[in-house]
Design an enzyme around this catalytic site. Structure first.
Site, PDB file in Angstrom:
ATOM      1  N   GLU A   2      -1.800  -9.195   3.094  1.00 58.45           N
ATOM      2  CA  GLU A   2      -1.687  -9.778   4.439  1.00 58.45           C
ATOM      3  C   GLU A   2      -3.034 -10.093   5.076  1.00 58.45           C
ATOM      4  O   GLU A   2      -3.137 -10.990   5.907  1.00 58.45           O
ATOM      5  CB  GLU A   2      -0.867  -8.854   5.355  1.00 58.45           C
ATOM      6  CG  GLU A   2      -1.521  -7.552   5.793  1.00 58.45           C
ATOM      7  CD  GLU A   2      -1.365  -6.398   4.801  1.00 58.45           C
ATOM      8  OE1 GLU A   2      -1.050  -6.668   3.620  1.00 58.45           O
ATOM      9  OE2 GLU A   2      -1.569  -5.235   5.198  1.00 58.45           O
ATOM     10  N   HIS A  62      -3.667  -4.961   0.160  1.00 57.22           N
ATOM     11  CA  HIS A  62      -3.080  -5.559   1.372  1.00 57.22           C
ATOM     12  C   HIS A  62      -3.225  -7.085   1.332  1.00 57.22           C
ATOM     13  O   HIS A  62      -4.229  -7.610   1.840  1.00 57.22           O
ATOM     14  CB  HIS A  62      -3.809  -5.046   2.617  1.00 57.22           C
ATOM     15  CG  HIS A  62      -3.599  -3.603   2.900  1.00 57.22           C
ATOM     16  ND1 HIS A  62      -2.700  -3.155   3.837  1.00 57.22           N
ATOM     17  CD2 HIS A  62      -4.181  -2.496   2.377  1.00 57.22           C
ATOM     18  CE1 HIS A  62      -2.740  -1.833   3.878  1.00 57.22           C
ATOM     19  NE2 HIS A  62      -3.620  -1.416   3.004  1.00 57.22           N
ATOM     20  N   CYS A 104       0.838  -1.205   0.000  1.00 59.00           N
ATOM     21  CA  CYS A 104       0.000   0.000   0.000  1.00 59.00           C
ATOM     22  C   CYS A 104       0.877   1.261   0.000  1.00 59.00           C
ATOM     23  O   CYS A 104       1.480   1.552  -1.015  1.00 59.00           O
ATOM     24  CB  CYS A 104      -1.010  -0.036   1.138  1.00 59.00           C
ATOM     25  SG  CYS A 104      -2.436   0.996   0.744  1.00 59.00           S
TER      26      CYS A 104
HETATM   27  N1  GLN Z   1      -1.934   6.701   2.701  1.00 57.38           N
HETATM   28  C1  GLN Z   1      -2.033   5.935   1.488  1.00 57.38           C
HETATM   29  C2  GLN Z   1      -3.384   6.120   0.818  1.00 57.38           C
HETATM   30  O1  GLN Z   1      -4.335   6.492   1.447  1.00 57.38           O
HETATM   31  C3  GLN Z   1      -1.744   4.465   1.739  1.00 57.38           C
HETATM   32  C4  GLN Z   1      -2.716   3.826   2.682  1.00 57.38           C
HETATM   33  C5  GLN Z   1      -2.221   2.522   3.248  1.00 57.38           C
HETATM   34  O2  GLN Z   1      -1.020   2.244   3.284  1.00 57.38           O
HETATM   35  N2  GLN Z   1      -3.146   1.702   3.736  1.00 57.38           N
HETATM   36  O3  GLN Z   1      -3.509   5.866  -0.359  1.00 57.38           O
END
Ligand code: GLN
Length: 550
Positions: A519, A517, A391
């Site tokens: 995970e 994600h 992410c």
């Molecule tokens: N801050 C970033 C976004 O909102 C990544 C978010 C995250 O790592 N879950 O796109």
């Protein structure tokens, strides 16, 4: 021995799990372990968690408050215990599996404004408690489950959990023999006296009884073995059958808890109390095979996790567990090192990252520690270390590449610098009109199509995947050609929106970033293919380094 696949009956059985004496006793792990055992007996089980705070969901909470925010496939931001439920049962949770006080009040207040209670005074009892009861029964109405385990967050005696406990009290009457209550307490060991103390447990059960709930089963968390005479004493003082007092002693791994509980016959006692005759043994062979691998592993793989919440293990819970599962399946012990991104820079990267076999760049929000992530990525890319960006970690991969390879020195995400001239990561179009922060990110599972020749596709063994998201910003497709030409391949995209989901550097050992994600969907019995592939690459790299040094 495999057990008979048996679906119970139209009316499911309810198991309520409460906690006393102190918080952090591991109600989530106990609930998940019991669910794991019932599932291994062929039953259909789900677990739901009731959190007594006023937030509508934990999405707006800082990880320092309650650790990681877990995301369900259907797009709800939830308590991290739901991650344990999925990891232990291999069954997906949904938005109905996590409810907070805030959400209950919001529903009741919305109904009041609509006029649903016209003429009535709206009160905690019966309106809030009815709303809680309705929610507890929602999962039962799906007809999909034989057992519904309901974990009540907080500690008995807290003001916050009173409406939940009152709802449980009422439900226990309504459900009669179809429900039980398991109460988890703590038995401290006083070093000065060299004694285990049962009084806090007795008081905690009394508190529960005052609220009209008689526990059927007690589980005692302890650091020392509790003698059977002491357990009998607790049974006697707490109106619980002697064979219904269990101990949950500290174990090296949470994944050993189901086995420890089964060895004391917790699953059988639960079934009998719910009027179900236990047949045979739970089919735990795959779980035991995992534990065998875990115990047999002697060689170590060293992974660094670069993030800003490194003081707090729970902040990256699902990543830790996904790494641990992958390492275990690769017959390795995991040596996971947290590397504080605020303390990392180009000058010390060599010293801080040099020993690692693989590096994870963590998800996150905001500017704090971001430069350390860029420094780690530059070092890993230049030294060809297996690297996995998740992410925000993937977004940092893109920014670092733009700055140091494409020469766009001011490249950034508009999250960090709204006026950057090279907005390689930018706010998603549909996010631009949103002002509320709670529950408004791109959440939950979305499809992703992978390029057949990519390392990502090879790792998954397929080209169509669906993974969970939690973000507002995305790869800016205006720069896509520039990246592709310079060697960063956009190998995964959403088939409908063309949003870039996966980037990789094909020339490297293993250098993959995912906007999603992975995970969240890694479980003990279904370890995640990307984590497995990353782990194998890290092990190979570690061995290659060792051979070089010989
Ligand atoms: N801050 C970033 C976004 O909102 C990544 C978010 C995250 O790592 N879950 O796109």
């Amino acid at each position: 021995m495999a057990c008979k696949k048996s679906h119970l009956r139209v009316q499911p059985k309810y198991i309520f799990v409460t906690g006393g004496v102190v918080s952090s006793l591991g109600k989530g792990i106990i609930s998940a372990s019991l669910a794991c055992l019932l599932k291994a007996r062929g039953y259909r089980v789900t677990i739901q968690k009731y959190d007594p705070y006023i937030n509508i969901d934990p999405g707006t909470l800082n990880p320092y408050e309650h650790g990681e925010c877990y995301v369900t496939a259907d797009g709800r931001e939830t308590d991290l215990d739901l991650g344990h439920y999925e990891r232990f049962t291999n069954v997906r949770t949904t938005r109905a599996n996590n409810v907070t006080t805030g959400r209950k009040y919001q529903n009741v207040i919305d109904k009041e404004r609509r006029g649903d209670y016209l003429g009535k005074t709206v009160q905690i009892v019966p309106h809030i408690t009815d709303e809680i009861k309705r929610n507890i029964k929602l999962l039962a109405n799906t007809g999909n489950y034989d057992f519904i385990i309901t974990e009540i967050g907080g500690t008995v005696g807290d003001i916050e959990s009173l409406p939940f406990l009152e709802a449980v009290r009422q439900l226990r009457w309504e459900l009669e023999e179809n429900s039980i209550c398991i109460h988890l307490t703590y038995v401290p060991f006083l070093h000065a006296a060299k004694e285990l103390k049962t009084k806090p447990t007795q008081h905690s059960v009394k508190k529960l009884q005052e609220l009209g709930i008689q526990p059927d089963i007690l589980i005692l968390r302890t650091e020392h073995d509790i003698p059977s005479s002491m357990r009998r004493k607790i049974a006697q003082f707490c109106n619980v059958a002697p064979d219904a007092v269990f101990q949950s002693i500290d174990l090296p791994s949470i994944y050993e808890v189901p086995v420890a509980m089964h060895s004391q016959h917790l699953d059988e006692v639960v079934l009998r109390k719910l009027d179900v005759t236990p047949e045979g043994e739970p089919h735990m062979a795959p779980w035991l095979a995992f534990l065998d691998k875990m115990h047999a592993a002697s060689e170590t793989v060293t992974i660094g996790l670069v993030g800003k919440y490194v003081e707090l293990q729970d902040a990256y819970k699902s990543i830790n567990e996904a790494l641990f599962q992958a390492a275990t399946y690769c017959d390795r012990k995991l040596d996971l090192r947290y590397i504080h991104s605020e303390k990392l820079n180009d000058a010390n990267a060599d010293e801080k990252l040099g020993d690692l076999d693989g590096v994870i760049i963590a998800p996150g929000f905001g500017n704090r520690g971001i430069d350390g992530k860029f420094a780690a990525l530059k070092w890993c890319r230049e030294h060809d270390v297996p690297t996995f960006g998740i992410c925000l970690g993937m977004q940092c991969m893109v920014i670092e590449f733009a700055r140091n390879v494409l020469g766009l020195h001011e490249a950034n995400s508009t999250e960090m610098d709204p006026s950057t001239p090279a907005n390689v990561i930018d706010l998603m179009e549909e996010q631009k009109s949103i002002s509320n922060l709670g529950g408004t990110m791109r959440l939950g599972a979305y499809d992703c199509v992978l390029r057949p020749d990519s390392l990502a596709a090879k790792s998954y063994g397929r080209e169509h995947v669906s993974e969970r998201h939690r973000h507002r910003f995305e790869f800016n497709n205006d720069f896509r050609r520039q990246f592709e030409e310079a060697g960063m391949a956009c190998v995964g995209e959403n088939p409908d929106t063309k949003l870039v989901e996966v980037v990789e550097l094909p020339g490297k050992r293993w250098f993959i970033g995912t906007q999603y994600h992975p995970e969240y969907s890694a479980t003990v019995l279904s370890p995640h293919p990307l984590f497995l592939s990353f782990m194998k690459a890290a092990i190979d790299y570690g061995q290659a380094k060792n051979n070089e040094n010989k």
